[in-house]
Design a protein around this motif. Structure first.
Motif, PDB file in Angstrom:
ATOM      1  N   GLN A 211       0.824  -1.204   0.000  1.00 16.40           N
ATOM      2  CA  GLN A 211       0.000   0.000   0.000  1.00 16.40           C
ATOM      3  C   GLN A 211       0.861   1.260   0.000  1.00 16.40           C
ATOM      4  O   GLN A 211       0.353   2.359  -0.007  1.00 16.40           O
ATOM      5  N   GLN A 212       2.169   1.085   0.041  1.00 19.74           N
ATOM      6  CA  GLN A 212       3.077   2.225   0.063  1.00 19.74           C
ATOM      7  C   GLN A 212       3.926   2.219  -1.203  1.00 19.74           C
ATOM      8  O   GLN A 212       4.325   1.172  -1.689  1.00 19.74           O
ATOM      9  N   ARG A 213       4.205   3.375  -1.738  1.00 15.22           N
ATOM     10  CA  ARG A 213       5.038   3.422  -2.941  1.00 15.22           C
ATOM     11  C   ARG A 213       6.429   2.917  -2.634  1.00 15.22           C
ATOM     12  O   ARG A 213       7.000   2.165  -3.381  1.00 15.22           O
ATOM     13  N   ALA A 214       7.001   3.366  -1.526  1.00 16.17           N
ATOM     14  CA  ALA A 214       8.323   2.924  -1.095  1.00 16.17           C
ATOM     15  C   ALA A 214       8.632   3.620   0.212  1.00 16.17           C
ATOM     16  O   ALA A 214       7.929   4.531   0.641  1.00 16.17           O
TER      17      ALA A 214
ATOM     18  N   PHE B  64      17.225   6.735  -4.022  1.00 18.61           N
ATOM     19  CA  PHE B  64      17.535   5.314  -4.115  1.00 18.61           C
ATOM     20  C   PHE B  64      16.531   4.561  -4.980  1.00 18.61           C
ATOM     21  O   PHE B  64      16.753   3.405  -5.338  1.00 18.61           O
ATOM     22  N   ALA B  65      15.411   5.218  -5.295  1.00 15.64           N
ATOM     23  CA  ALA B  65      14.422   4.556  -6.138  1.00 15.64           C
ATOM     24  C   ALA B  65      14.974   4.405  -7.546  1.00 15.64           C
ATOM     25  O   ALA B  65      15.650   5.279  -8.079  1.00 15.64           O
ATOM     26  N   ASP B  66      14.650   3.274  -8.156  1.00 12.90           N
ATOM     27  CA  ASP B  66      15.078   3.005  -9.536  1.00 12.90           C
ATOM     28  C   ASP B  66      16.582   3.134  -9.706  1.00 12.90           C
ATOM     29  O   ASP B  66      17.071   3.536 -10.771  1.00 12.90           O
ATOM     30  N   THR B  67      17.338   2.788  -8.664  1.00 16.85           N
ATOM     31  CA  THR B  67      18.792   2.915  -8.748  1.00 16.85           C
ATOM     32  C   THR B  67      19.471   1.573  -8.938  1.00 16.85           C
ATOM     33  O   THR B  67      20.686   1.494  -8.807  1.00 16.85           O
ATOM     34  N   ALA B  68      18.722   0.529  -9.221  1.00 16.23           N
ATOM     35  CA  ALA B  68      19.354  -0.764  -9.480  1.00 16.23           C
ATOM     36  C   ALA B  68      20.233  -0.651 -10.723  1.00 16.23           C
ATOM     37  O   ALA B  68      19.769  -0.285 -11.799  1.00 16.23           O
ATOM     38  N   LEU B  69      21.516  -0.949 -10.565  1.00 17.14           N
ATOM     39  CA  LEU B  69      22.455  -0.805 -11.666  1.00 17.14           C
ATOM     40  C   LEU B  69      22.418  -2.018 -12.581  1.00 17.14           C
ATOM     41  O   LEU B  69      22.293  -3.162 -12.126  1.00 17.14           O
TER      42      LEU B  69
ATOM     43  N   SER C 122      14.262 -10.681 -10.349  1.00 15.12           N
ATOM     44  CA  SER C 122      13.296  -9.899 -11.109  1.00 15.12           C
ATOM     45  C   SER C 122      11.880 -10.329 -10.729  1.00 15.12           C
ATOM     46  O   SER C 122      11.674 -11.376 -10.101  1.00 15.12           O
ATOM     47  N   ASP C 123      10.894  -9.537 -11.123  1.00 16.83           N
ATOM     48  CA  ASP C 123       9.508  -9.885 -10.807  1.00 16.83           C
ATOM     49  C   ASP C 123       9.129 -11.242 -11.399  1.00 16.83           C
ATOM     50  O   ASP C 123       8.474 -12.062 -10.738  1.00 16.83           O
ATOM     51  N   GLU C 124       9.520 -11.492 -12.635  1.00 18.07           N
ATOM     52  CA  GLU C 124       9.205 -12.780 -13.260  1.00 18.07           C
ATOM     53  C   GLU C 124       9.908 -13.919 -12.545  1.00 18.07           C
ATOM     54  O   GLU C 124       9.340 -14.986 -12.342  1.00 18.07           O
TER      55      GLU C 124
ATOM     56  N   ALA D 208       6.737  -4.537  -6.637  1.00 20.58           N
ATOM     57  CA  ALA D 208       7.487  -4.607  -7.884  1.00 20.58           C
ATOM     58  C   ALA D 208       8.965  -4.341  -7.623  1.00 20.58           C
ATOM     59  O   ALA D 208       9.348  -3.773  -6.594  1.00 20.58           O
ATOM     60  N   VAL D 209       9.793  -4.749  -8.574  1.00 18.47           N
ATOM     61  CA  VAL D 209      11.238  -4.704  -8.351  1.00 18.47           C
ATOM     62  C   VAL D 209      11.732  -3.277  -8.111  1.00 18.47           C
ATOM     63  O   VAL D 209      12.676  -3.078  -7.337  1.00 18.47           O
ATOM     64  N   ALA D 210      11.113  -2.265  -8.716  1.00 17.19           N
ATOM     65  CA  ALA D 210      11.556  -0.888  -8.477  1.00 17.19           C
ATOM     66  C   ALA D 210      11.365  -0.497  -7.019  1.00 17.19           C
ATOM     67  O   ALA D 210      12.237   0.137  -6.414  1.00 17.19           O
ATOM     68  N   ASP D 211      10.228  -0.891  -6.431  1.00 20.82           N
ATOM     69  CA  ASP D 211       9.988  -0.584  -5.029  1.00 20.82           C
ATOM     70  C   ASP D 211      10.901  -1.403  -4.122  1.00 20.82           C
ATOM     71  O   ASP D 211      11.418  -0.908  -3.116  1.00 20.82           O
ATOM     72  N   ARG D 212      11.101  -2.680  -4.471  1.00 20.81           N
ATOM     73  CA  ARG D 212      12.000  -3.509  -3.665  1.00 20.81           C
ATOM     74  C   ARG D 212      13.417  -2.943  -3.685  1.00 20.81           C
ATOM     75  O   ARG D 212      14.100  -2.900  -2.656  1.00 20.81           O
TER      76      ARG D 212
END
Length: 512
Positions: free
Chosen positions: A12-15, A349-354, A407-409, A423-427
């Protein structure tokens, strides 16, 4: 107060970045700061000559700035993060005292208990710099604090602590918190406990020497490395070895301070939490290049107190406080961390997965500095204390910690329909916000073996009831001479159990 984060469905939270700072501001806990208020001066100018009287540079001052310092800086940080703040202390009737009072009032801070006295000198610390380098610091303070001022502050403490969610003691050793005031606080807390049994405010002591405050049985004390060394009467080693040395003396520090928990701050090496149950927790600083920065410790203890006052678990509060301190070390002068700044920092830090190729290039830079790389992997879907304890253990195996997320899949293949919750971006955003984590990447292969072969970490860490022989990644690690480390299994901590409790409406999951 609201439920702790572990009791909330993170779907329920974006991040974490969207949630924690706003929640802290929304709680608006009432916090009293009792202690040594100061005025910090930052004067800067140019140097083009030496003076004739001595081989000393002449600074032509071009800019003068004054800001609250010491306990007043702690109060400013609390206000900037959304707390309702009151300040209790003693200042002079001089220009510095008037300036300090006006700045506190402008920040919305209650100064009812900020007393002034004509025989008191407001403590000031003026730093004179040129070209970004501090050349000189001039300190001015009272030789002694007037006895009648101490008596007046001691008498006012009881009414000051009424209706407070937390009381912070900021003792820099100037004499303002002498025995009369300390006794007044003891009586005030005892009186409040008699009036409202079981609702004693959170008590946090940030003191140059926490031992005189031990009779108050504070919930938290926050000595720095030098203060800790003095209490233990020993010399601490340099660098990361300080953590092990401090941890070995946990019982002595807890006994000496009378505290429920001790948080030792280690500047560039972060902090370490010590508790009677033996549980420790590390935070890792993200230091900036040397700059004219001051007051990161005040920011840390302010954010820590606010987070605990708002009901966050202690370990989560420490990570949030470390993030706030990281914000101010990148700012010049004596500065504060606001809710907006903390939110922006965490959102970074969001969407910072390299991508693996870019991560490989970054890791080579660390290896050039003789730093050891630790890699671990997992889904990290709904973060809980088992995850954070495990990641802190992994960090301690080397210098740089890389977390590879499925990954999500990949999670769906492993866990079935309905997963992941996040989703992986939030994780990635939540995991990257932990101070122990340096890099996050994502992989989609059945195992992490291809990624391991590419990144070649010195240590591959895995948590749970595994043996190296059970892991599909072990052969890949051994091919290049790496080491597989199996970390402690944290019983009764399971993402699946957390998700089931949330879906079944069974209430909060009990965590540290």
């Amino acid at each position: 107060m609201s439920p702790t984060p572990e009791a909330v469905d993170l779907s329920q939270q974006r991040a974490l970045a969207d949630w924690l700072p706003g929640r802290l501001a929304a709680e608006q806990p009432a916090i009293l700061v009792l202690g040594d208020v100061m005025l910090d001066g930052w004067w800067s100018g140019s140097i083009e000559r030496l003076c004739r009287e001595a081989p000393a540079p002449v600074v032509d001052v071009q800019n003068r700035e004054s800001v609250p310092g010491g306990a007043a800086n702690t109060a400013m940080n609390l206000a900037a993060l959304g707390a309702r703040v009151s300040v209790a202390g003693i200042i002079g009737t001089d220009d510095a005292g008037m300036d300090l009072r006006n700045q506190l009032v402008a920040a919305g801070i209650d100064v009812t208990y900020l007393l002034d006295h004509p025989d008191m000198v407001t403590t000031t610390k003026i730093r004179i710099s040129s070209g970004g380098q501090v050349m000189l610091r001039i300190d001015d303070s009272a030789r002694s604090v007037p006895a009648e001022a101490l008596a007046e502050l001691a008498a006012s403490v009881r009414s000051a602590v009424e209706h407070q969610h937390a009381v912070m003691v900021c003792d820099y050793g100037t004499g303002v918190l002498a025995d009369p005031v300390r006794r007044g606080l003891v009586d005030a807390l005892a009186g409040r406990d008699r009036a409202e049994p079981g609702v004693r405010p959170l008590l946090v002591v940030d003191s140059h020497d926490p031992r005189p405050w031990a009779p108050l049985r504070p919930d938290l004390v926050t000595p720095n490395a030098q203060e800790t060394a003095r209490m233990l009467d020993l010399r601490l080693p340099e660098g990361q070895e300080r953590v092990a040395e401090v941890s070995r003396h946990a019982d002595a520090l807890l006994e000496a301070t009378g505290a429920g928990a001790v948080v030792v701050t280690l500047d560039r090496d972060g902090t370490v939490l010590l508790r009677p149950d033996g549980v420790t927790h590390r935070t890792w600083a993200r230091p900036a290049a040397e700059k004219q920065a001051s007051g990161a410790g005040d920011t840390f203890v302010a954010a820590l107190t606010l987070a605990r006052s708002a009901g966050l678990p202690l370990t989560a509060s420490l990570d949030l406080a470390q993030a706030a301190a990281d914000v101010v070390v990148h700012q010049p002068g004596t500065s504060v961390c606001s809710t907006a700044q903390l939110s922006r920092y965490l959102k970074a830090f969001a969407d910072t997965a390299l991508e693996a190729g870019e991560l490989e290039r970054q890791l080579e830079l660390h290896r050039a500095q003789d730093q050891r790389i630790v890699l671990t992997n997992g889904c990290f879907d709904v973060l809980h204390s088992g995850h954070t304890r495990y990641l802190n253990q992994a960090k301690q195996l080397g210098d740089i910690l890389v977390v590879a997320l499925n990954s999500d899949e990949s999670v769906r293949r492993l866990k079935g329909a309905g997963r992941p919750i996040n989703a992986v971006a939030d994780r990635a955003a939540v995991v990257a916000a932990l101070s122990c984590v340096d890099y996050v990447t994502v992989f989609d292969t059945p195992t992490a073996a291809p990624l391991i072969r590419q990144l070649r970490p010195e240590v591959y860490a895995k948590g749970g009831d595994y043996t190296p022989e059970m892991l599909a990644e072990t052969p890949a690690v051994e091919e290049y001479g790496g080491r597989v480390a199996i970390l402690d299994y944290v019983a009764d901590r399971s993402t699946t159990a957390v998700v089931n409790k949330i879906r079944d409406g069974e209430g909060a999951v009990q965590t540290n």
